[in-house]
Design an enzyme around this catalytic site. Structure first.
Site, PDB file in Angstrom:
ATOM      1  N   HIS A 108       1.093  -0.546   9.343  1.00  0.00           N
ATOM      2  CA  HIS A 108       1.621   0.728   8.847  1.00  0.00           C
ATOM      3  C   HIS A 108       0.954   1.951   9.476  1.00  0.00           C
ATOM      4  CE1 HIS A 108       3.340  -1.060   4.866  1.00  0.00           C
ATOM      5  NE2 HIS A 108       3.925  -1.535   5.941  1.00  0.00           N
ATOM      6  N   LYS A 161      10.111  -6.282  -5.133  1.00  0.00           N
ATOM      7  CA  LYS A 161      10.854  -5.384  -4.246  1.00  0.00           C
ATOM      8  C   LYS A 161      12.319  -5.816  -4.288  1.00  0.00           C
ATOM      9  CE  LYS A 161       7.132  -4.821  -0.794  1.00  0.00           C
ATOM     10  NZ  LYS A 161       6.514  -5.472   0.389  1.00  0.00           N
ATOM     11  N   GLU A 175      -3.630  -7.784  -2.848  1.00  0.00           N
ATOM     12  CA  GLU A 175      -2.278  -8.283  -2.539  1.00  0.00           C
ATOM     13  C   GLU A 175      -2.306  -9.061  -1.231  1.00  0.00           C
ATOM     14  OE1 GLU A 175       0.567  -5.085  -2.619  1.00  0.00           O
ATOM     15  OE2 GLU A 175       1.859  -6.119  -1.191  1.00  0.00           O
ATOM     16  N   GLU A 191      -3.231  -1.571   3.260  1.00  0.00           N
ATOM     17  CA  GLU A 191      -3.221  -0.501   2.261  1.00  0.00           C
ATOM     18  C   GLU A 191      -4.529  -0.456   1.483  1.00  0.00           C
ATOM     19  OE1 GLU A 191       0.264  -0.932  -0.207  1.00  0.00           O
ATOM     20  OE2 GLU A 191       1.464  -1.559   1.515  1.00  0.00           O
ATOM     21  N   GLU A 251       3.232   5.221   4.836  1.00  0.00           N
ATOM     22  CA  GLU A 251       3.348   5.401   3.394  1.00  0.00           C
ATOM     23  C   GLU A 251       2.582   6.629   2.905  1.00  0.00           C
ATOM     24  OE1 GLU A 251       2.545   1.583   1.584  1.00  0.00           O
ATOM     25  OE2 GLU A 251       4.406   0.776   2.404  1.00  0.00           O
ATOM     26  N   LYS A 306       3.801   0.594  -7.246  1.00  0.00           N
ATOM     27  CA  LYS A 306       3.150   0.914  -5.970  1.00  0.00           C
ATOM     28  C   LYS A 306       4.194   1.643  -5.147  1.00  0.00           C
ATOM     29  CE  LYS A 306       2.599  -1.996  -2.214  1.00  0.00           C
ATOM     30  NZ  LYS A 306       2.000  -2.985  -1.325  1.00  0.00           N
ATOM     31  N   ASP A 319       3.093 -10.932  -2.402  1.00  0.00           N
ATOM     32  CA  ASP A 319       4.216 -10.123  -1.878  1.00  0.00           C
ATOM     33  C   ASP A 319       4.979 -11.004  -0.885  1.00  0.00           C
ATOM     34  OD1 ASP A 319       5.893  -8.323  -0.647  1.00  0.00           O
ATOM     35  OD2 ASP A 319       4.339  -7.167   0.339  1.00  0.00           O
ATOM     36  N   HIS A 347       7.919   0.050  -3.646  1.00  0.00           N
ATOM     37  CA  HIS A 347       8.719   0.649  -2.573  1.00  0.00           C
ATOM     38  C   HIS A 347       8.633  -0.229  -1.326  1.00  0.00           C
ATOM     39  CE1 HIS A 347       5.003   2.748  -0.596  1.00  0.00           C
ATOM     40  NE2 HIS A 347       4.752   1.526  -0.990  1.00  0.00           N
ATOM     41  N   SER A 358       6.522  -4.867   7.712  1.00  0.00           N
ATOM     42  CA  SER A 358       5.928  -6.209   7.765  1.00  0.00           C
ATOM     43  C   SER A 358       6.717  -7.111   6.812  1.00  0.00           C
ATOM     44  CB  SER A 358       4.444  -6.161   7.384  1.00  0.00           C
ATOM     45  OG  SER A 358       4.263  -5.568   6.126  1.00  0.00           O
ATOM     46  N   ASP A 391      -3.972  -3.991  -0.231  1.00  0.00           N
ATOM     47  CA  ASP A 391      -2.959  -4.913   0.289  1.00  0.00           C
ATOM     48  C   ASP A 391      -3.452  -5.352   1.659  1.00  0.00           C
ATOM     49  OD1 ASP A 391      -0.845  -6.404   1.118  1.00  0.00           O
ATOM     50  OD2 ASP A 391       0.627  -4.772   1.135  1.00  0.00           O
TER      51      ASP A 391
END
Ligand code: PGA
Ligand code: ZN
Length: 438
Positions: free
Chosen positions: A156, A337, A285, A165, A206, A388, A312, A365, A43, A242
């Site tokens: 995800h 990131k 997030e 998440e 993940e 994270k 993010d 990550h 994403s 998230d």
């Protein structure tokens, strides 16, 4: 010729989704080598630096990175040959100048970051010190508190959860070692509980479980039960989310399919406010979409004293976008990131700006990772305090935790695990329900 770059090699390897990724090796005349592999994304934030793909649909569905490999082996190698590998900033500046585009679209941010990280790794080996110490000197002593993504949803996972998440964060652990042990126990309790209910225990990108659940709140409840059944309290283990809201934002509204809710920005902010009131949620997030600045403002006004509000997609590790957010009082934390911006030194600069403004930074990550552990050293090197990097399964995720376990052992007594203080300055939870601190 001491510590000067003799050769730079690059390969097309695979990431954790089975797609091409880039690996770089830098070698000095003394034969000292540094390596790095570059992750990728599912994403993507709209303003991320440009990831160069081959776009030849007949090979790897167009996702090959051979153009980026060639850029490393030719243009970049020619420019960096005989440069001293210890001058990280000079190397990164040269890479930025060589590319000379706003978003690194000429050479590719993947090519540039691979070289930048491999140079840092090589430099630390030349100096015969660990990578975290090369990045942060003797000041690099804080072990990050992990945000461990034990239920995956959104883009995800192949389930019906809207949030991307659902993470646990062991703020009550006494050390990083302890944090990993507690998280692993809770992860396995969750697995047992899912099996008992005949729910799927397969994992997402993940490494978190991907059960089909009616609502996002059901996922939070499952996690709370797993924390409790493992013998922990919500004083010791809290929850981070998230939302990846950009994926849920259509025509000015937020679509929470599970709850059957279509909310405007004010209603969405209230929805999150209730989540923070009802559950031990201490970090949200991308609660609002990357384009919804007004929504971010409403959310920040409501929750900035109760919870981390992490940008993010909103900031994409970009110092200009972060500064704009700081000036407008948007969010109070940033996800970091390195591949969103493209060099190690630009990443450090963004962290510096965040720290100066009192914004927390969380090293992260990507959903398409490799076995590379650079971000583990980076988190300690810059004393970020938070990381994270996925669940307690899938080796590309546990590789980072494993590296941090070794770093903690190396640091011995000088290593510090800050628990809730990594989230909130002078943290004192006044009661388990409201999560207020201070
Ligand atoms: P991504 O997911 O790597 O797909 O962006 C991670 C995140 O959103 O934090
Ligand atoms: Zn995110």
């Amino acid at each position: 010729m001491e510590n000067k770059i003799k050769d730079i090699k690059a390969w097309q390897i695979l990431d954790s989704k089975g797609n091409p990724a880039l690996r770089v090796e830098i070698e000095t005349y003394e034969g000292i080598k540094g390596f790095a592999s570059v992750p990728s994304v599912t994403s993507k934030g709209r303003f991320e630096a440009f990831e160069l793909r081959d776009n030849d649909k007949s090979v790897y569905g167009g996702l090959g990175v051979l153009k980026a490999v060639n850029n490393v082996k030719e243009t970049i190698k020619n420019a960096l040959k005989d440069k001293c590998v210890l001058n990280g900033y000079e190397i990164d500046n040269l890479l930025v100048e060589l590319d000379n585009t706003e978003n690194k679209s000429k050479l590719g941010a993947n090519a540039i970051l691979g070289v930048s990280m491999a140079a840092a790794c090589c430099a630390s080996k030349c100096l015969n010190i660990p990578l975290y110490e090369y990045i942060g000197g003797i000041n690099a002593v804080i072990l990050p508190v992990p945000m461990i993504n034990i239920i995956n949803g959104g883009a995800h996972a192949n389930n019906n959860l809207d949030f991307q998440e659902f993470m646990i964060t062991p703020v009550g652990a006494e050390s990083f070692y302890d944090a990993i042990r507690m998280s692993s126990e809770i992860f396995h309790t969750l697995e047992k509980n899912l099996k008992k209910e005949n729910m799927s225990t397969s994992v997402g990108l993940e490494g978190g479980f991907t059960p089909d659940l009616k609502t996002n709140k059901d996922a939070i409840e499952l996690i709370l039960n797993a924390i409790n059944d493992s013998g922990y309290t919500t004083d010791e283990v809290k929850i981070c989310l998230d939302i990846a809201s950009s994926e849920l934002y259509k025509d000015g509204k937020y679509n929470f399919r599970g709850e059957n809710l279509i909310l405007d920005k004010k209603e969405a902010a209230e929805y999150f406010e209730h989540l923070v009131e009802d559950y031990p949620v201490i970090s949200i997030e991308d609660g609002m979409a990357q384009d919804d600045y007004d929504g971010w403002r409403i959310l920040t006004d409501k929750l900035k004293d109760k919870c981390l509000l992490v940008g993010d997609d909103l900031f994409v590790t970009n110092s200009k976008l972060l500064k704009e957010g700081i000036e407008n009082n948007i969010a109070n934390a940033i996800l970091i990131k390195p591949n969103q911006i493209g060099t190690v030194s630009e990443t450090i600069e963004t962290v510096r700006i965040a720290k100066n403004a009192g914004y927390k930074n969380i090293i992260s990550h990507r959903s398409a990772e490799t076995e590379d552990t650079f971000i583990a050293d980076f988190a300690v090197g810059i004393n970020s305090g938070l990381i994270k990097t996925g669940s307690m399964s899938r080796s590309e995720r546990t590789a980072k935790y494993n590296r941090l376990l070794i770093i903690e052992d190396e640091l011995k007594k000088s290593g510090k695990y800050m628990g809730l203080n990594s989230y909130f300055k002078n943290a004192k939870i006044c009661c388990n329900k409201c999560n207020r601190y201070g």
